[in-house]
Design a protein around this motif. Structure first.
Motif: not given
Length: 77
Positions: A7, A10-11, A13-15, A17-18, A47, A65, A68, A72
Motif C-alpha cells: 500500500e 503504491n501510494v 508510486q502514484k505520487l 507518476d503524477d 521518478r 507517503y 501523498a 490525495e
C-alpha cells in the motif's frame, strides 16, 4: 505486513507518476514549509528509477507517503 508495505509503495508510486500535479519543485517547497529538507534530485532519481522505492531511505518514503496521503484529494476538488 506485506499488504501495508505494498500500500505504501503504491501510494508513493502514484505520487511519483503524477508529475503534472506534483513537480519536484512543488514537493520540495511543501516540505520546506514543514521544516523538512528534501531534495528535488531525490524525487528525480525515484521518478527515473535511478533509485528504487525499495532502496530509498525509509524516512524519504515515509515523508512521501504522508505527503501523498495529505494531498490525495487536492486535485479531485
Amino acid at each position: 505486513m506485506e499488504k501495508v508495505v505494498n500500500e505504501i509503495k503504491n501510494v508513493v508510486q502514484k505520487l511519483l507518476d503524477d508529475e503534472e500535479n506534483y513537480s519536484g519543485w512543488y514537493i520540495q517547497k511543501e516540505f520546506e514549509k514543514q521544516g523538512i529538507k528534501f531534495s528535488r534530485t531525490t524525487i528525480a532519481n525515484l521518478r527515473s528509477k535511478k533509485t528504487s522505492i525499495e532502496d530509498a531511505k525509509f524516512e524519504t518514503i515515509v515523508n512521501l507517503y504522508n505527503f501523498a496521503k495529505t494531498h490525495e484529494n487536492k486535485n479531485k476538488e
